[in-house]
Design a protein around this motif. Sequence first.
Motif, PDB file in Angstrom:
ATOM      1  N   GLU A 157       0.879  -1.361   0.090  1.00 37.32           N
ATOM      2  CA  GLU A 157      -0.020  -0.023   0.153  1.00 37.32           C
ATOM      3  C   GLU A 157       0.905   1.133  -0.051  1.00 37.32           C
ATOM      4  OE1 GLU A 157      -2.900   2.683  -0.117  1.00 37.32           O
ATOM      5  OE2 GLU A 157      -3.450   0.483  -0.378  1.00 37.32           O
ATOM      6  N   VAL A 160       1.869   1.956  -3.646  1.00 39.65           N
ATOM      7  CA  VAL A 160       0.848   2.290  -4.253  1.00 39.65           C
ATOM      8  C   VAL A 160       0.466   3.817  -3.817  1.00 39.65           C
ATOM      9  CG1 VAL A 160      -1.837   1.878  -4.788  1.00 39.65           C
ATOM     10  CG2 VAL A 160      -0.381   0.019  -4.660  1.00 39.65           C
ATOM     11  N   ALA A 161       0.441   4.251  -2.721  1.00 41.65           N
ATOM     12  CA  ALA A 161       0.173   5.425  -2.386  1.00 41.65           C
ATOM     13  C   ALA A 161       1.045   6.482  -2.786  1.00 41.65           C
ATOM     14  CB  ALA A 161       0.021   5.677  -0.857  1.00 41.65           C
ATOM     15  N   ALA A 163       2.977   6.182  -5.587  1.00 40.60           N
ATOM     16  CA  ALA A 163       2.652   6.350  -7.133  1.00 40.60           C
ATOM     17  C   ALA A 163       1.343   7.200  -7.299  1.00 40.60           C
ATOM     18  CB  ALA A 163       2.145   4.947  -7.594  1.00 40.60           C
ATOM     19  N   GLU A 164       0.352   7.151  -6.376  1.00 39.39           N
ATOM     20  CA  GLU A 164      -0.831   8.064  -6.699  1.00 39.39           C
ATOM     21  C   GLU A 164      -0.489   9.657  -6.182  1.00 39.39           C
ATOM     22  OE1 GLU A 164      -4.540   5.261  -5.706  1.00 39.39           O
ATOM     23  OE2 GLU A 164      -3.269   5.968  -3.971  1.00 39.39           O
ATOM     24  N   GLY A 167       0.794  11.503  -8.875  1.00 37.75           N
ATOM     25  CA  GLY A 167       0.079  11.942 -10.138  1.00 37.75           C
ATOM     26  C   GLY A 167      -0.269  10.838 -11.249  1.00 37.75           C
ATOM     27  N   GLU A 168       0.251   9.697 -10.779  1.00 38.01           N
ATOM     28  CA  GLU A 168      -0.445   8.779 -11.792  1.00 38.01           C
ATOM     29  C   GLU A 168      -1.161   7.408 -11.307  1.00 38.01           C
ATOM     30  OE1 GLU A 168       3.424   5.572 -11.549  1.00 38.01           O
ATOM     31  OE2 GLU A 168       4.163   7.379 -11.445  1.00 38.01           O
ATOM     32  N   ARG A 169      -2.019   6.735 -12.232  1.00 39.24           N
ATOM     33  CA  ARG A 169      -2.781   5.513 -11.793  1.00 39.24           C
ATOM     34  C   ARG A 169      -1.689   4.361 -11.768  1.00 39.24           C
ATOM     35  NH1 ARG A 169      -6.236   1.462 -15.182  1.00 39.24           N
ATOM     36  NH2 ARG A 169      -7.274   0.276 -13.745  1.00 39.24           N
ATOM     37  N   PRO A 170      -1.426   3.664 -10.588  1.00 37.51           N
ATOM     38  CA  PRO A 170      -0.485   2.742 -10.324  1.00 37.51           C
ATOM     39  C   PRO A 170      -0.829   1.450 -11.204  1.00 37.51           C
ATOM     40  CG  PRO A 170      -1.280   3.762  -8.425  1.00 37.51           C
ATOM     41  CD  PRO A 170      -2.405   4.158  -9.421  1.00 37.51           C
ATOM     42  N   ARG A 193      -9.013   1.595  -8.838  1.00 33.56           N
ATOM     43  CA  ARG A 193      -8.195   2.459  -8.534  1.00 33.56           C
ATOM     44  C   ARG A 193      -6.582   1.932  -9.172  1.00 33.56           C
ATOM     45  NH1 ARG A 193      -6.070   2.237  -2.222  1.00 33.56           N
ATOM     46  NH2 ARG A 193      -4.260   3.522  -2.257  1.00 33.56           N
ATOM     47  N   VAL A 194      -6.333   0.730  -9.474  1.00 38.17           N
ATOM     48  CA  VAL A 194      -4.973   0.416  -9.995  1.00 38.17           C
ATOM     49  C   VAL A 194      -5.325  -0.617 -10.976  1.00 38.17           C
ATOM     50  CG1 VAL A 194      -3.061  -1.102  -8.898  1.00 38.17           C
ATOM     51  CG2 VAL A 194      -4.142   0.659  -7.260  1.00 38.17           C
ATOM     52  N   SER A 239       4.360   0.709 -12.225  1.00 37.22           N
ATOM     53  CA  SER A 239       4.503   1.666 -11.063  1.00 37.22           C
ATOM     54  C   SER A 239       5.368   0.750  -9.845  1.00 37.22           C
ATOM     55  CB  SER A 239       3.338   2.368 -10.363  1.00 37.22           C
ATOM     56  OG  SER A 239       2.631   2.829 -11.545  1.00 37.22           O
TER      57      SER A 239
END
Length: 348
Positions: A157, A160-161, A163-164, A167-170, A193-194, A239
């Motif tokens: 997580e 993933v956070a 990456a978000e 500014g990207e969709r992971p 979300r991913v 990502s």
Amino acid sequence: MPRASILSEVLRRRFDPALEALMRRMSRHDVRGPLRAALAPHRSRAMRRTIERFEPQITPLEGAVLRGEAAAIERFDALVAEAVATMRSERPRDLDGDAASGLTELLYTVDAQLYRDRPELMDDPSCPEDERTHALDVLDRFNHCTGIYETVMAAIEPLVATAEARGERPIVHDVAAGHGGLALVLAERFGDRVAIEASDLREEYLALGRAQAHERGLSVTFSVEDALALGGLEARGVSVITCTQALHHFPPGMIARMMGEASRRARVGACFIDGERSFTTLGLVALVGALYGRTYTFYYDAVTSIRRMFYEEELALVAALAPGMPAARIETGIAPPSHVYVRITREA
């Protein structure tokens, strides 16, 4: 209906739910036992000494390893394997470098008997397809009940956070994914979300994953990929690269090269997660494995896997020796019920 089939159905309907409920309660606790904690300081000191000894021999090989020179890779793998073996064989010492107490030495001697490297039945190409499929189904249910998928989610997580936040969709890609059990769970939990991908070298495993994704209406991309050659993932802008519950299938040198490769190719970072060997976990899994699913393949492979697994400090050693590691923050940690992770976050 044959008597054996009736008994199996009764166990599935009455006994398995009760056992699954017990496993869910146990999954909230660290079950690796006191022996692991007692020897952790010794292993941490042994790890640091081993890095100091082997790093000067391994660093000059890095460029040739990254260029794919066979002789350098062979030498690198041999040195990393020797480093892990050296760390495992180092006797406990106190902080002054003297021999440890008799109790610590006894614990070390007992602990050293746990590791054993034997092949698993499901890795054998001659394993019957129906038996492999059944054992994998039992493994998926076991992973759900013991909270392993929640452990993996918590470990990845932060990546993933990150990456978000950039500014990207992971895009999360699980290598050495087998039949894609984790990827399917990630697709359920993360939703849109991913973007989720999974790869393995064995197409027959991936076919099982594709069928499950279709049946469950999940969007997962499956592909054949070599975990040591992930240039295609870099080109696609992946990502996060994960590798879960597979490290014990590989020798230490290969794991080090996988860590370096994944960390270079992922835009944000990589996370490697596996169980950690311990006598307590071995005993619990042996008991549950004998009672749950009624498949010898699952029981044998579960017990064999635990004895092949690495300690957190051993994986930290392997990560420290990984070739071509980019500028990154490397963290290791433990997660209930019996897992360890190496999380590598690249500097922005």
